[in-house]
Write a protein that holds these residues in place. Structure first.
Motif, PDB file in Angstrom:
ATOM      1  N   GLN A   4       0.745  -1.155  -0.113  1.00 22.73           N
ATOM      2  CA  GLN A   4      -0.093   0.060  -0.012  1.00 22.73           C
ATOM      3  C   GLN A   4       0.722   1.395   0.015  1.00 22.73           C
ATOM      4  OE1 GLN A   4      -0.185  -2.307   2.769  1.00 22.73           O
ATOM      5  NE2 GLN A   4      -1.588  -3.589   1.371  1.00 22.73           N
ATOM      6  N   LEU A   5       0.295   2.195  -0.606  1.00 21.79           N
ATOM      7  CA  LEU A   5       1.250   3.472  -0.927  1.00 21.79           C
ATOM      8  C   LEU A   5       1.485   4.171   0.564  1.00 21.79           C
ATOM      9  CD1 LEU A   5       2.614   5.158  -3.441  1.00 21.79           C
ATOM     10  CD2 LEU A   5       0.479   6.758  -3.012  1.00 21.79           C
ATOM     11  N   ASN A   6       0.288   4.106   1.452  1.00 22.94           N
ATOM     12  CA  ASN A   6       0.552   4.589   2.780  1.00 22.94           C
ATOM     13  C   ASN A   6       1.056   3.652   3.735  1.00 22.94           C
ATOM     14  OD1 ASN A   6      -1.858   3.159   2.785  1.00 22.94           O
ATOM     15  ND2 ASN A   6      -3.100   4.966   3.700  1.00 22.94           N
ATOM     16  N   GLY A   7       1.293   2.366   3.417  1.00 20.67           N
ATOM     17  CA  GLY A   7       1.990   1.385   4.327  1.00 20.67           C
ATOM     18  C   GLY A   7       2.988   1.940   4.955  1.00 20.67           C
ATOM     19  N   ILE A   8       3.277   1.337   6.315  1.00 18.71           N
ATOM     20  CA  ILE A   8       4.262   1.817   7.324  1.00 18.71           C
ATOM     21  C   ILE A   8       5.534   1.569   6.604  1.00 18.71           C
ATOM     22  CG2 ILE A   8       4.355  -0.104   8.767  1.00 18.71           C
ATOM     23  CD1 ILE A   8       4.231   3.578   9.853  1.00 18.71           C
ATOM     24  N   GLY A   9       5.882   0.459   5.711  1.00 21.71           N
ATOM     25  CA  GLY A   9       7.068   0.113   5.117  1.00 21.71           C
ATOM     26  C   GLY A   9       7.617   1.223   4.428  1.00 21.71           C
ATOM     27  N   ASN A  10       6.615   2.056   3.946  1.00 15.90           N
ATOM     28  CA  ASN A  10       6.888   3.019   3.013  1.00 15.90           C
ATOM     29  C   ASN A  10       7.460   4.537   4.018  1.00 15.90           C
ATOM     30  OD1 ASN A  10       6.907   1.884   0.603  1.00 15.90           O
ATOM     31  ND2 ASN A  10       4.722   2.120   0.148  1.00 15.90           N
ATOM     32  N   ILE A  11       7.605   4.207   5.063  1.00 15.82           N
ATOM     33  CA  ILE A  11       7.700   5.441   5.816  1.00 15.82           C
ATOM     34  C   ILE A  11       9.037   6.307   5.601  1.00 15.82           C
ATOM     35  CG2 ILE A  11       8.995   4.361   7.940  1.00 15.82           C
ATOM     36  CD1 ILE A  11       6.816   6.372   9.443  1.00 15.82           C
ATOM     37  N   PRO A  12       9.994   5.543   5.038  1.00 13.96           N
ATOM     38  CA  PRO A  12      11.230   6.454   4.691  1.00 13.96           C
ATOM     39  C   PRO A  12      10.930   7.363   3.478  1.00 13.96           C
ATOM     40  CG  PRO A  12      11.943   4.151   5.070  1.00 13.96           C
ATOM     41  CD  PRO A  12      10.356   4.155   4.976  1.00 13.96           C
ATOM     42  N   GLY A  13      10.168   6.849   2.412  1.00  9.30           N
ATOM     43  CA  GLY A  13       9.795   7.519   1.327  1.00  9.30           C
ATOM     44  C   GLY A  13       8.464   8.691   1.765  1.00  9.30           C
TER      45      GLY A  13
END
Length: 451
Positions: free
Chosen positions: A235-244
């Motif tokens: 998901q775009l807003n997933g927590i794994g994407n927090i660096p981005g």
């Protein structure tokens, strides 16, 4: 491509070669480390490449109006992560800028008595670098002290996908203990395994001779799979994407500034770790079209968001170029599922719903009420609520309509005061903007003079 004019670029680079370090595989809290002479040289050469690409009038990527002789501080904005890897990332930025803006005797002045004075070291140019401290600004290390991120990492380690990879790699991992000096040989610890073997392969001749020829590539592949699983999300807003999600607000702000003809900014540069690259490639859709990008970017890699004005007119467009470590040139990669450049507004609209634009948003996303300014925010919110409640108890009885206006007015007043104090303390920003860019200026050491 000659179908557009380059207005400027936002560059993100990974630091250069460094000594080894350790990061907790559960929380990614990291120990400090130091840049090596090799790492400084890698960044210096990268700076020279950027100069040749963007400041050379004969280059097809020349940025018109960008002062190539003396640094114009209005045209450039530089930020460097001062977090887990300590001075390595900051020092990488210093070395890169030495290569991009070399010493020049034109960096001089004539005094009232007619004496001409040149800056030290033959005209060394002191480019301002904003040192981004993670305790005060979450934009470059959004994953640290983030409970939701830690929980997502634990869930990844407990997933069936991880269990399958662990089973598949068990035979290979069983061959590694003799090369790891007592380090835990587990798939969870894969980045630390790779980092140790990589550093030793570069700096320890005896180790490099003893290591079987395929082992470094094999641990790199496993570590890349591991890190891609941690620092991306479906998901775009997933927590794994927090660096981005935390670094993109600053990137987009700089892209807009470059696209704005009335803004002098031409070049923005952020010196970072490898982690945001995973999220950025995922969030822009680049990795879907180019799966090879789902790997740990090597030392001195560079990602360029170029802002271009189409010759046919219309709004500025973005072109994504990536340089995969030393010895390689920049290559253009498609993004957003399309071919070719994409309008700036399309990139903004695509990622905007997932962005974390303030410390308040970060505290909520990470379920943190204590660290990195979250404690002060929680306390201020509690005080504001208490003030409103106390006022409602001690005032004379008034009509419901009047009470509504009074309560709203008090809430606004208290909240505005709260936000004013917190903004002053630097607790409400994700990225500090260009007004803070002179936070730290490097003074060259003797070793850097000889770099």
């Amino acid at each position: 491509m000659a179908d557009s004019k380059l207005l400027g670029a936002v560059i993100l680079t990974r630091h250069g070669d460094r000594s080894g370090f350790y990061q907790d595989p559960k929380t990614y809290a990291a120990t400090g480390t130091t840049i090596t002479p090799l790492g400084a040289q890698q960044e210096f050469q990268l700076g020279q490449q950027l100069r040749s690409l963007y400041l050379n009038a004969s280059s097809p990527s020349f940025i018109e109006g960008f002062n190539s002789t003396l640094v114009d501080q209005n045209q450039i904005h530089v930020r460097a992560d001062a977090g887990g890897e300590l001075g390595v990332i900051y020092d990488s930025a210093v070395a890169l800028l030495q290569g991009m803006f070399p010493a020049t005797t034109k960096d001089s002045t004539t005094l009232a008595d007619g004496t001409n004075v040149t800056a030290p070291l033959g005209g060394y140019q002191y480019v301002p670098i904003e040192s981004v401290e993670p305790a005060n600004d979450v934009s470059l290390e959004g994953w640290t002290s983030c409970g939701a991120f830690d929980a997502a990492t634990a869930a990844f380690y407990n997933s069936s996908e991880f269990a399958q990879k662990k089973s598949d790699s068990a035979a290979f991992l069983s061959l590694l203990p003799n090369f790891l000096d007592g380090r835990p040989v587990t798939l969870e610890n894969m980045y630390n395994i790779y980092d140790f073997i990589n550093v030793q392969s570069i700096h320890n001749a005896q180790f490099a001779r003893a290591l079987p020829p395929t082992f470094l590539a094999q641990v790199y592949t496993l570590a890349s799979w591991h890190e891609n699983g941690v620092f991306t999300s479906p998901q775009l807003n997933g927590i794994g994407n927090i660096p981005g999600r935390t670094i993109l607000p600053q990137i987009l702000a700089e892209l807009r500034s470059i696209a704005n003809a009335s803004d002098p900014l031409k070049f923005a540069y952020q010196s970072i770790s490898y982690k945001p690259f995973f999220s950025l490639f995922g969030m822009t859709g680049a990795v879907e079209q180019h799966p090879e990008l789902a790997e740990i970017v090597p030392y001195a890699s560079a990602l360029a968001f170029e802002v271009r004005q189409p010759n046919a007119g219309g709004e500025p467009v973005i072109r994504l170029n990536f340089k995969n470590g030393t010895g390689n040139d920049f290559k253009t990669y498609d993004i957003l599922g399309r071919t070719g450049d994409v309008p700036l507004s399309d990139l903004v609209n695509h990622v905007n719903p997932a962005l974390i634009n303030s410390t308040t948003m970060w505290c909520t996303a990470c379920n943190n009420k204590q660290d990195r300014g979250c404690g002060a925010l929680a306390a201020a919110a509690s005080q504001a609520s208490a003030a409103v409640q106390a006022n409602s108890v001690h005032h004379e009885r008034i009509s419901p309509v009047g009470a509504g206006f009074l309560g709203a007015g008090l809430t606004i007043a208290v909240v505005l005061a709260m936000f004013g104090v917190l903004a002053f303390l630097g607790l409400l920003t994700v990225g500090r903007g260009r007004s803070k860019k002179t936070a730290r200026v490097h003074s060259p050491t003797k070793s850097e003079e000889n770099a």
